[in-house]
Design a protein around this motif. Structure first.
Motif, short mmCIF file in Angstrom:
data_model
loop_
_atom_site.label_atom_id
_atom_site.label_comp_id
_atom_site.label_asym_id
_atom_site.label_seq_id
_atom_site.Cartn_x
_atom_site.Cartn_y
_atom_site.Cartn_z
N CYS A 76 -28.02 -6.71 -14.63
CA CYS A 76 -28.13 -6.59 -15.85
C CYS A 76 -27.84 -7.79 -16.20
CB CYS A 76 -26.68 -6.69 -16.18
SG CYS A 76 -25.66 -4.44 -15.67
N THR A 82 -30.66 -7.31 -23.59
CA THR A 82 -30.34 -5.70 -23.51
C THR A 82 -29.04 -5.44 -23.37
OG1 THR A 82 -32.62 -5.04 -22.72
CG2 THR A 82 -30.86 -3.78 -21.88
N LEU A 83 -28.20 -6.75 -22.29
CA LEU A 83 -26.82 -6.41 -21.92
C LEU A 83 -26.20 -6.46 -23.24
CD1 LEU A 83 -24.66 -6.50 -19.64
CD2 LEU A 83 -25.41 -9.16 -19.35
N THR A 93 -27.95 1.34 -26.72
CA THR A 93 -29.24 1.98 -25.19
C THR A 93 -29.10 3.34 -24.96
OG1 THR A 93 -28.17 -0.38 -24.76
CG2 THR A 93 -28.49 0.85 -23.00
N CYS A 162 -27.92 0.35 -18.63
CA CYS A 162 -29.01 -1.15 -18.61
C CYS A 162 -29.37 -1.03 -16.96
CB CYS A 162 -28.00 -2.20 -18.11
SG CYS A 162 -27.13 -2.93 -19.41
#
Length: 206
Positions: A76, A82-83, A93, A162
């Motif tokens: 991740c 994105t994490l 997400t 993720c």
């Protein structure tokens, strides 16, 4: 008279023996040549099946390759933005992933609102995201074990989301916020990110 006879006998063998060496070598050469060629052919023939057997043994392992994810579950930190988004707002997400898997049937906002509602009312939003993980494994020929996929989302929901996000990126999707399915390339919209093998020419189809 006696002296003339032996002279003729001596001449006769000389003429015959003189012609014999001229004929015998030419006749003997084609007869002596085939044996070595047959031996060499037999030795070559004996080595050929051994080589073919070696190649055949190596083919099945290549055909039996197990499909895997393009990235690991705990990678991740390779995509920190994105994490962070997934850790504080997993619905965002999830909405992006669901929109790509369903090929734009609904917008990211609709999927995110559905996830947030289920998460707020029941706390089981991970079951909805696990369903899309199973659906994703079927589309892209990934390890498809429903029990493991559900456990992954139950135990580590952010890491699972993720990983799915990065997998769609590996298949050519533009996963930036605001892009959505409608703004994907025509190739992605036609194939859905599925890797299509090259077509075989017409001459090879016979």
């Amino acid at each position: 008279m006696n002296s003339s006879v032996p002279n003729e006998k001596e001449k006769a063998p000389q003429t015959t023996t003189g012609q014999a060496p001229m004929v015998l070598p030419s006749d003997s050469q084609p007869t002596t040549n085939p044996p070595p060629t047959s031996d060499s052919d037999s030795s070559k023939g004996g080595g050929a099946p051994q080589q073919s057997g070696q190649y055949v043994v190596g083919v099945p392992p290549q055909q039996g390759e197990i499909p895997t994810w393009s990235t690991g579950l705990f990678e991740c930190f390779d995509d920190l933005p994105t994490l962070v988004i997934t850790a504080f707002a997993p619905c965002v997400t999830y909405g992006q992933i669901a929109e790509m898997i369903d090929r734009g049937q609904q917008t990211c906002f609709v999927y995110a609102a559905l996830y947030a509602g289920i998460m707020y009312l029941t706390g089981c939003g991970c079951l909805l995201s696990a369903y899309y993980r199973i659906k994703m494994t079927q589309i892209y020929n990934l390890p498809n074990d429903p029990i493991i996929n559900i456990l992954v989302h139950l135990i580590c929901e952010p890491c699972a989301l993720c990983q799915e996000y990065r997998e769609l990126q590996a298949h050519g999707f533009n996963m930036q916020l605001g892009v959505g399915w409608r703004n994907q390339s025509p190739e992605i919209q036609q194939s859905g990110g599925v890797m299509v093998p090259p077509t075989v020419p017409g001459g090879m189809s016979r």
